[in-house]
Scaffold this motif. Structure first.
Motif, mmCIF file in Angstrom:
data_model
loop_
_atom_site.group_PDB
_atom_site.id
_atom_site.type_symbol
_atom_site.label_atom_id
_atom_site.label_comp_id
_atom_site.label_asym_id
_atom_site.label_seq_id
_atom_site.Cartn_x
_atom_site.Cartn_y
_atom_site.Cartn_z
ATOM 1 N N ASP A 173 94.282 -50.326 96.881
ATOM 2 C CA ASP A 173 94.482 -51.608 97.553
ATOM 3 C C ASP A 173 95.578 -52.450 96.900
ATOM 4 O O ASP A 173 95.656 -53.660 97.150
ATOM 5 N N ASN A 174 96.407 -51.838 96.051
ATOM 6 C CA ASN A 174 97.565 -52.571 95.545
ATOM 7 C C ASN A 174 98.517 -52.890 96.698
ATOM 8 O O ASN A 174 98.548 -52.171 97.707
ATOM 9 N N PRO A 175 99.318 -53.943 96.579
ATOM 10 C CA PRO A 175 100.216 -54.307 97.682
ATOM 11 C C PRO A 175 101.293 -53.254 97.923
ATOM 12 O O PRO A 175 101.774 -52.606 96.995
ATOM 13 N N GLU A 176 101.646 -53.079 99.200
ATOM 14 C CA GLU A 176 102.794 -52.250 99.563
ATOM 15 C C GLU A 176 104.025 -53.140 99.555
ATOM 16 O O GLU A 176 104.073 -54.153 100.245
ATOM 17 N N LEU A 177 105.015 -52.761 98.776
ATOM 18 C CA LEU A 177 106.250 -53.538 98.664
ATOM 19 C C LEU A 177 107.398 -52.656 99.126
ATOM 20 O O LEU A 177 107.599 -51.569 98.574
ATOM 21 N N VAL A 178 108.122 -53.118 100.143
ATOM 22 C CA VAL A 178 109.155 -52.337 100.841
ATOM 23 C C VAL A 178 108.643 -50.927 101.137
ATOM 24 O O VAL A 178 109.350 -49.926 100.955
ATOM 25 N N GLY A 179 107.396 -50.856 101.608
ATOM 26 C CA GLY A 179 106.820 -49.600 102.044
ATOM 27 C C GLY A 179 106.305 -48.694 100.954
ATOM 28 O O GLY A 179 105.890 -47.560 101.227
ATOM 29 N N VAL A 180 106.295 -49.183 99.700
ATOM 30 C CA VAL A 180 105.890 -48.344 98.575
ATOM 31 C C VAL A 180 104.720 -49.007 97.853
ATOM 32 O O VAL A 180 104.772 -50.187 97.512
ATOM 33 N N ARG A 181 103.667 -48.230 97.639
ATOM 34 C CA ARG A 181 102.554 -48.715 96.832
ATOM 35 C C ARG A 181 102.710 -48.149 95.415
ATOM 36 O O ARG A 181 102.832 -46.946 95.228
ATOM 37 N N SER A 182 102.691 -49.016 94.436
ATOM 38 C CA SER A 182 102.852 -48.619 93.033
ATOM 39 C C SER A 182 101.875 -49.431 92.198
ATOM 40 O O SER A 182 100.960 -50.063 92.721
#
Length: 562
Positions: A173-182
């Motif tokens: 459930d970490n945020p997706e940033l520019v389509g990438v979850r890290s």
């Protein structure tokens, strides 16, 4: 018991808060110890530690060196240890994540355990685009690609706050940033050394500003906090993003004004969305004399080293209720920042408490909710509370844990008030009845400790162009050892300060004299501590040692830059 990490020793120690007795639980082999920002950095205790729930875990972050002593290649890692209550030792290390960005500056490294059973970890921008790392690209606003995440390449984690599962993996459930979850939870941070959850579930963060605008933030998932495009709020005040990593190679990084060939951006040029700080310490107008008063100590920042959410409840310190406590490195004071009822805004300006001539590194409050423990740095520069100057490297309680207890009658002496103005500070420093540098604030005794640094008086002979280089350098050598070697190294090899051995910048007489008199970057001003001839002798010593051959720097040349 108070659990303590020590950056340079790599030790984890338990301290009895009543007697001060210490017990070493762990001494980590292989910790890479740099001069100021590398080493054993952060620690989080599992909430169920020593409760019989098989969660006797302690999470530590520290730097290691993947290169050599001469060519270091540091990275950081988070390691889980288990506490053996019978042995009273930390054992069975498990590396949760490795290869995190680290360098010789701004590593941050705070680890906290979240109410969601996750680990949160802060990483600074490694000082990129600043000081000795002026030509390094700043990646605080650069986000990881999917390929980098798949390859466990964490290079863009600089200037970020991470959120990790307890095994070091990426939460679903970490945020997706520019389509990438890290692992990235938020980004656009400079040096976020303070990280703490409140009982309201909010994650408070403090970070160091460049020369203004230290920040208190509430961290939101996926939030961009602006750095390096914005310092503090987007107000175009006293900050310009100068991207030295894209400057032509032949441009002098010390040029004033900055040449037009270096990319420069006012804050309002940034067209993305940012989350603005809850408070800044402090925002000033363009034209403020940054670096010109007493070096960086007198710049309008407080250097927040940590943050602690406080609720008074029934038996606590009523004046601090619903606030965050912010220890400060520069001011040697604990800033108490009142919050709004919902904890989302600053209710008023902060008030400085418990002031001493020290650098405050961290703060906790005891189980009674009225005993305050503050850890101090072992060395560095701070505001001068005693003596004639505005800044000093003389710390009254270096490398200590100080205890302050709230009075039983509900009253406590407030040892410092809100920050005074620059004019007031300068007026106070010139007062003839100002307390002496080594005057004990408790006893008013002016007995000077034997280890006190020596500030020389006026020299009998000035350094001139005809002076013998070797003789002047011989006079400067012990003064260098006394005032400069701690940061620049006994052989000019650098550390917290720049490398002086073989440094071609030392050929620039005005640069050398100006840096010592007025300070430069992290280097404090020594103009109030050393007379012109002292500075001339030290300058001549460093300009003609360790492979340097640049001749004398005269007393008159020092006088010119004052």
């Amino acid at each position: 018991m108070i659990w303590v990490t020590e950056r340079t020793s790599g030790e984890v120690t338990r301290v009895d808060p009543t007697t001060g007795a210490q017990q070493v639980l762990l001494a980590i082999d292989g910790v890479y110890i740099g001069p100021q920002h590398e080493g054993l950095l952060g620690m989080a205790l599992h909430p169920e530690l020593m409760q019989g729930q098989d969660n006797d875990h302690v999470y530590l972050s520290y730097t290691i060196n993947n290169g050599s002593a001469d060519d270091p290649d540091p990275t950081a890692q988070i390691v889980r240890y288990s506490y053996d209550e019978q042995l009273q030792q930390l054992v069975d290390p498990v590396i949760l994540i490795e290869g995190l960005p680290a360098w010789n500056d701004h590593n941050a490294g705070r680890v906290v355990f979240g109410p969601d059973n996750m680990l949160y970890y802060s990483i600074g921008d490694q000082g990129a685009n600043f000081g000795r790392n002026q030509r390094r690209e700043n990646l605080a606003s650069t986000l990881p690609t999917q390929e980098e995440v798949d390859d466990s390449n964490w290079r863009t984690y600089s200037g970020k706050i991470l959120r990790l599962n307890l095994d070091g993996t990426i939460p679903d459930d970490n945020p997706e940033l520019v389509g990438v979850r890290s692992h990235v939870y938020s980004y656009g941070h400079r040096n976020p050394q303070g990280l703490a959850f409140g009982s309201n579930g909010k994650l408070y963060e403090t970070e160091h500003g460049p020369a203004t605008d230290d920040e208190l933030n509430i961290i939101e998932a996926g939030g961009n906090y602006g750095w390096p495009w914005v310092a503090g709020k987007m107000d175009d005040s006293a900050y310009l993003y100068v991207n030295w990593s894209e400057a032509p190679d032949d441009v002098n990084v010390n040029a004033i004004p900055v040449p037009d060939t270096v990319p420069q951006f006012p804050e309002s040029d940034f067209d993305g969305e940012i989350i603005e700080p809850v408070a800044t310490y402090w925002t000033v107008e363009d034209g403020y004399p940054i670096g010109e008063i007493c070096g960086y100590i007198c710049d309008p920042t407080i250097a927040p080293s940590s943050v602690y959410y406080y609720e008074a409840s029934e038996d606590g310190i009523a004046e601090w209720d619903n606030s965050v406590l912010i220890p400060t490195l520069k001011h040697g004071a604990l800033y108490v920042q009142p919050l709004s009822e919902d904890g989302t805004e600053a209710a008023s300006a902060p008030i400085a408490w418990l002031s001493t001539q020290n650098r405050y590194r961290d703060v906790i409050v005891g189980p009674d909710n009225r005993t305050v423990f503050i850890a101090t740095d072992a060395f560095g520069s701070a505001s001068q509370k005693y003596g004639q100057g505005l800044n000093t490297s003389v710390l009254h309680n270096p490398g200590a844990i100080l205890t302050f207890t709230y009075g039983d009658d509900g009253n406590v002496t407030r040892f410092a008030e809100a920050p005074i103005t620059v004019d007031e500070a300068q007026l106070a420093s010139s007062s003839t009845d100002a307390p002496q540098e080594w005057e004990d604030p408790a006893t008013r005794s002016d007995e000077r400790p034997e280890s006190a640094a020596v500030t020389t008086g006026e020299a009998d002979v000035s350094v001139t162009e005809d002076s013998n280089i070797a003789e002047v350098a011989a006079l400067g050598a012990p003064k260098y050892a006394d005032s400069c070697a701690m940061c620049h190294g006994p052989a000019g090899g650098g550390g917290a300060g720049a490398v002086l051995a073989g440094n071609k910048q030392l050929d620039d007489i005005q640069f050398v004299a100006n840096s010592i008199v007025h300070g430069f970057g992290y280097m404090p001003s020594f103009g109030s501590q050393l007379n012109d001839n002292d500075i001339a002798e030290i300058s001549t010593f460093i300009r003609n040692s360790w492979g340097n051959e640049f001749g004398v720097l005269t007393t008159e040349q020092v006088q010119t830059v004052r």
